[in-house]
Structures are given as structure tokens and as C-alpha cells.
Motif scaffolding. Sequence first.
Motif, PDB file in Angstrom:
ATOM      1  N   LEU A 196     -73.306  92.509  27.796  1.00  0.00           N
ATOM      2  CA  LEU A 196     -74.541  92.290  28.582  1.00  0.00           C
ATOM      3  C   LEU A 196     -75.722  91.577  27.866  1.00  0.00           C
ATOM      4  O   LEU A 196     -76.463  90.580  28.246  1.00  0.00           O
ATOM      5  CB  LEU A 196     -75.048  93.660  28.989  1.00  0.00           C
ATOM      6  CG  LEU A 196     -76.152  93.765  29.865  1.00  0.00           C
ATOM      7  CD1 LEU A 196     -75.675  93.228  31.232  1.00  0.00           C
ATOM      8  CD2 LEU A 196     -76.650  95.224  29.939  1.00  0.00           C
ATOM      9  N   GLU A 197     -75.777  91.899  26.525  1.00  0.00           N
ATOM     10  CA  GLU A 197     -76.741  91.378  25.495  1.00  0.00           C
ATOM     11  C   GLU A 197     -76.503  89.864  25.273  1.00  0.00           C
ATOM     12  O   GLU A 197     -77.416  89.063  25.564  1.00  0.00           O
ATOM     13  CB  GLU A 197     -76.543  91.970  24.173  1.00  0.00           C
ATOM     14  CG  GLU A 197     -77.736  91.407  23.282  1.00  0.00           C
ATOM     15  CD  GLU A 197     -77.618  92.303  22.069  1.00  0.00           C
ATOM     16  OE1 GLU A 197     -78.160  91.945  20.996  1.00  0.00           O
ATOM     17  OE2 GLU A 197     -76.846  93.446  22.000  1.00  0.00           O
ATOM     18  N   VAL A 216     -69.102  85.548  16.422  1.00  0.00           N
ATOM     19  CA  VAL A 216     -68.386  85.828  15.087  1.00  0.00           C
ATOM     20  C   VAL A 216     -68.108  87.061  14.804  1.00  0.00           C
ATOM     21  O   VAL A 216     -68.485  87.929  15.479  1.00  0.00           O
ATOM     22  CB  VAL A 216     -69.612  85.167  13.964  1.00  0.00           C
ATOM     23  CG1 VAL A 216     -69.929  83.693  14.122  1.00  0.00           C
ATOM     24  CG2 VAL A 216     -70.801  86.119  14.213  1.00  0.00           C
ATOM     25  N   THR A 217     -67.338  87.427  13.840  1.00  0.00           N
ATOM     26  CA  THR A 217     -66.755  88.604  13.461  1.00  0.00           C
ATOM     27  C   THR A 217     -67.740  89.325  12.557  1.00  0.00           C
ATOM     28  O   THR A 217     -68.759  88.829  12.074  1.00  0.00           O
ATOM     29  CB  THR A 217     -65.481  88.344  12.869  1.00  0.00           C
ATOM     30  OG1 THR A 217     -65.560  87.690  11.539  1.00  0.00           O
ATOM     31  CG2 THR A 217     -64.315  87.666  13.569  1.00  0.00           C
ATOM     32  N   PRO A 259     -78.081  80.560  17.690  1.00  0.00           N
ATOM     33  CA  PRO A 259     -77.763  81.853  17.733  1.00  0.00           C
ATOM     34  C   PRO A 259     -76.345  82.119  17.842  1.00  0.00           C
ATOM     35  O   PRO A 259     -75.670  81.930  18.618  1.00  0.00           O
ATOM     36  CB  PRO A 259     -78.525  82.393  19.062  1.00  0.00           C
ATOM     37  CG  PRO A 259     -78.794  81.209  19.840  1.00  0.00           C
ATOM     38  CD  PRO A 259     -78.869  80.092  18.994  1.00  0.00           C
ATOM     39  N   VAL A 260     -76.040  83.199  17.119  1.00  0.00           N
ATOM     40  CA  VAL A 260     -74.611  83.946  17.241  1.00  0.00           C
ATOM     41  C   VAL A 260     -74.683  85.323  17.436  1.00  0.00           C
ATOM     42  O   VAL A 260     -75.572  85.833  17.278  1.00  0.00           O
ATOM     43  CB  VAL A 260     -73.804  83.415  15.804  1.00  0.00           C
ATOM     44  CG1 VAL A 260     -73.718  82.148  15.358  1.00  0.00           C
ATOM     45  CG2 VAL A 260     -74.376  84.225  14.444  1.00  0.00           C
ATOM     46  N   VAL A 261     -73.567  85.661  18.004  1.00  0.00           N
ATOM     47  CA  VAL A 261     -73.444  86.908  18.621  1.00  0.00           C
ATOM     48  C   VAL A 261     -72.215  87.692  17.778  1.00  0.00           C
ATOM     49  O   VAL A 261     -71.130  86.758  17.771  1.00  0.00           O
ATOM     50  CB  VAL A 261     -73.489  87.253  19.988  1.00  0.00           C
ATOM     51  CG1 VAL A 261     -74.825  86.924  20.629  1.00  0.00           C
ATOM     52  CG2 VAL A 261     -72.319  86.318  20.679  1.00  0.00           C
ATOM     53  N   ASP A 262     -72.225  89.066  17.327  1.00  0.00           N
ATOM     54  CA  ASP A 262     -71.102  89.635  17.039  1.00  0.00           C
ATOM     55  C   ASP A 262     -70.333  90.046  18.115  1.00  0.00           C
ATOM     56  O   ASP A 262     -70.472  90.368  19.128  1.00  0.00           O
ATOM     57  CB  ASP A 262     -71.832  90.651  16.188  1.00  0.00           C
ATOM     58  CG  ASP A 262     -70.608  91.692  15.331  1.00  0.00           C
ATOM     59  OD1 ASP A 262     -70.768  91.413  14.012  1.00  0.00           O
ATOM     60  OD2 ASP A 262     -69.617  92.136  15.685  1.00  0.00           O
ATOM     61  N   ARG A 269     -69.007  87.415   9.438  1.00  0.00           N
ATOM     62  CA  ARG A 269     -69.414  86.153  10.003  1.00  0.00           C
ATOM     63  C   ARG A 269     -68.439  84.913   9.956  1.00  0.00           C
ATOM     64  O   ARG A 269     -68.780  83.584   9.595  1.00  0.00           O
ATOM     65  CB  ARG A 269     -70.675  85.909   9.195  1.00  0.00           C
ATOM     66  CG  ARG A 269     -71.601  86.958   9.259  1.00  0.00           C
ATOM     67  CD  ARG A 269     -73.035  86.430   8.905  1.00  0.00           C
ATOM     68  NE  ARG A 269     -73.840  87.709   9.207  1.00  0.00           N
ATOM     69  CZ  ARG A 269     -75.324  87.592   9.015  1.00  0.00           C
ATOM     70  NH1 ARG A 269     -75.721  86.335   8.592  1.00  0.00           N
ATOM     71  NH2 ARG A 269     -76.093  88.642   9.137  1.00  0.00           N
ATOM     72  N   SER A 321     -70.912  93.234  19.460  1.00  0.00           N
ATOM     73  CA  SER A 321     -72.153  93.530  20.334  1.00  0.00           C
ATOM     74  C   SER A 321     -71.861  93.624  21.705  1.00  0.00           C
ATOM     75  O   SER A 321     -70.676  93.026  22.523  1.00  0.00           O
ATOM     76  CB  SER A 321     -73.135  92.549  19.963  1.00  0.00           C
ATOM     77  OG  SER A 321     -72.695  91.185  20.437  1.00  0.00           O
ATOM     78  N   SER A 322     -72.878  94.049  22.359  1.00  0.00           N
ATOM     79  CA  SER A 322     -72.532  94.347  23.801  1.00  0.00           C
ATOM     80  C   SER A 322     -72.692  92.907  24.622  1.00  0.00           C
ATOM     81  O   SER A 322     -73.140  91.962  24.437  1.00  0.00           O
ATOM     82  CB  SER A 322     -74.064  94.929  24.404  1.00  0.00           C
ATOM     83  OG  SER A 322     -74.336  94.321  25.819  1.00  0.00           O
TER      84      SER A 322
END
Lengths: 192, 192
Positions: free
Chosen positions: B20-21, B37-38, B11-14, B41, B17-18
Motif C-alpha cells: 500500500l505504501e 530492493v532486499t 526512491p527505492v522500497v524494501d 539493498r 515494506s507495505s
Amino acid sequence: MQAAEIDEQFPVVDIDSSALEAARMLAEDSLPGIVVVTADRQLYAVLPASQVVRFIVPSYVQDDPLLAGVLAESMADGAAEKLGGKTLRELLPQRQLTPPAVNADDTIIEVAAMMERLRSPLIAVMQQGRLHGVITASRLLAMALKCRLTEQAWTAVVTGLKTERPSSLSTWQFLEQPPDQRRSTAWHLGAG
Amino acid sequence: MQAAEIDEQFPVVDIDSSALEAARMLAEDSLPGIVVVTADRQLYAVLPASQVVRFIVPSYVQDDPLLAGVLAESMADGAAEKLGGKTLRELLPQRQLTPPAVNADDTIIEVAAMMERLRSPLIAVMQQGRLHGVITASRLLAMALKCRLTEQAWTAVVTGLKTERPSSLSTWQFLEQPPDQRRSTAWHLGAG
């Protein structure tokens, strides 16, 4: 919230057991690391997974990382052979390092601060000189977030926050969103 | 064995993004870290779990770890509040660090050497500037051991090792033992 309240059971391995066995246990159970104890079950070392990987890196590559690039693939593939028959004691540094450990009554922030400072994904919790349990980074985060939820829920009951301010994007509301909404910015990229 | 042959989806996160998430995802799925990732991506950062924990450590404690010990428990318990509403971009260092990454055709030893040197439990695998997948420490160890098994089994067929030297304690024999025998030196210590 004290360390002993949130620590968990964790598999430990004897310092004179097979390094191959320890590596296999870590691999099979996707553990964040291993906890090494002596024959009398005294804590000896806490090894992050990234340092268990060290076991399969030839020492001449550890000394000169650039050599990794010139190793033939066939040599690289046989790297696990290095583990065959070796015990953890033989592979660990002769000089015993102080393992990352906290006291049973240390706070969650003390655990987090040590984890971050030592870049260790797991911390041993000691009580009267004995291993009481282990706190992993994911456990620590889970408890910190859960604790926050409880606190927020309590605040909501007392102040009526939930009903009075339904449109504010609070942490509390975020936590109430269903998982698929919460993860809207997370996705997977394909692997080969 | 090349990096792109053993990497996996992750899994990648932006970056916007939060936080906390991201922390919650790591905690719930017991991930060894997160890949950031930006918007287009591009790989931005690879954060070990121990560094995600940093998000809940107040900056004044990061600057002076001794302060962690004098923080009241109630203050420590509210630490996750720090994450509320913050994005990863706000919490990550302003100066972009080079993420731990290898090329698709790098060998398993190059991956292991980088993992050990940077104490990173996960390494990004890049192909033509794009994220191809991720290799975790447990995945790397699993593949190194599996590879060894295959090699040993092949050797056994060719040389008759299996039948001719049944009593020698080889790696190959170790791997054939049932799991409960293999783990005879691993046990659990109780947690509170």
C-alpha cells in the motif's frame, strides 16, 4: 467509480506533427506516454514512454538488440538525429493497432485490468467515439487508495472502529500516519 | 554518453515494506514505477507503474479479464482493500525475475533498446553489483535530445550553418523556437 469520473485532461499530439516535438514534450513534462490523434481528432495511438524511446533506437538495433552493445558511443550519441524532421506517422507502424481504451462507464477494475494486461501506463477513456480523457497508472492508484480511505472513514463513523480498536494496524490507520512515518521504509540511493 | 553519466537518484522500497505504501508513493509522486530492493539493498525488482496497478486487480480478474466487466461497481471500488497489510514480497511473483538493468558503462542506445524491448519506463544502472541509479524514459529522451542540441550547436559554430542557412528547417532551428511555437500541434482535450 466509473472511468469518466476519474479521467483527466492530457496533452495530445497530431499524427502529422514532429516526432522530435512529441519526444521533447514527453521529456520536459515527464509524461508517462503520449496520446496521438488524427487531424479530425480521432484517437490514433496511445504510446507508453518506453515506446517513444523506440524512436531513437536505430531499426537495425531493434531487429538485433545485441548490436546495441557494439555501437560506438559516438554513434549512440547521435541517435536523436534519427528524429530530425520525421513525423509521428512516419515512425509509427503502418498497421494501425487498437489503442488501449475503455468506455466512459467502465469500472476502475476494468481500467486496471487493461493497464496491467497491456503494460500501458495510460489508458484513453472514450465516450460516444470521442476521447473524453486519459487515466494514468498513478491517477488510477491515487483514486483507488482515496476511495478506500473514504470507505474506511465511513466505516469508522458507523461502527466506531476508530475509537474502539485504536491499536489494530488497519489500512485506515496506516493512511492516517504522517507522511514521514508512512515512508519509513523508502529511501534514496545515490547516483553518480 | 554512458548510463552512469545520466542516471539519477530514485526512491527505492524494501521488499518487506507495505505494498500500500509503495502504491501510495507511486501515486503521490507520479513515478513511472518503483524499484524494489532486499534488506541488504540488493536490487530485487523494477516494476513499471502499470504492473503496480496489478496489485489492486483481483487474481481471478487477472486470470480472466472478461470478469472485470461483470464485477459490480461496489466490488471494484473496494479493490484497494486487497493491498491492506500485504507486503511487496507477498504480491510479487515467487520466482524472481531478472530486473531490467544495464551496466554503468553501457551506452544510451543500449539503455534505450532494453527499455523498448522490455516495455519498461525505468532501467536500473548497476556498478560492481550495486545500484548506481535509475534512468527513466523521460530522462533518456531529455539527454538524447540535449546531446543532439549540443552537437548541432557545435556544428553551427564550425560550419556557419546558423547564418548561412537561416531558412532551412533543421532540428537545430526547431530547438531554438520558443516553447509555444514548438508545441503548436499539441493541445488538450477536455475531461469530465
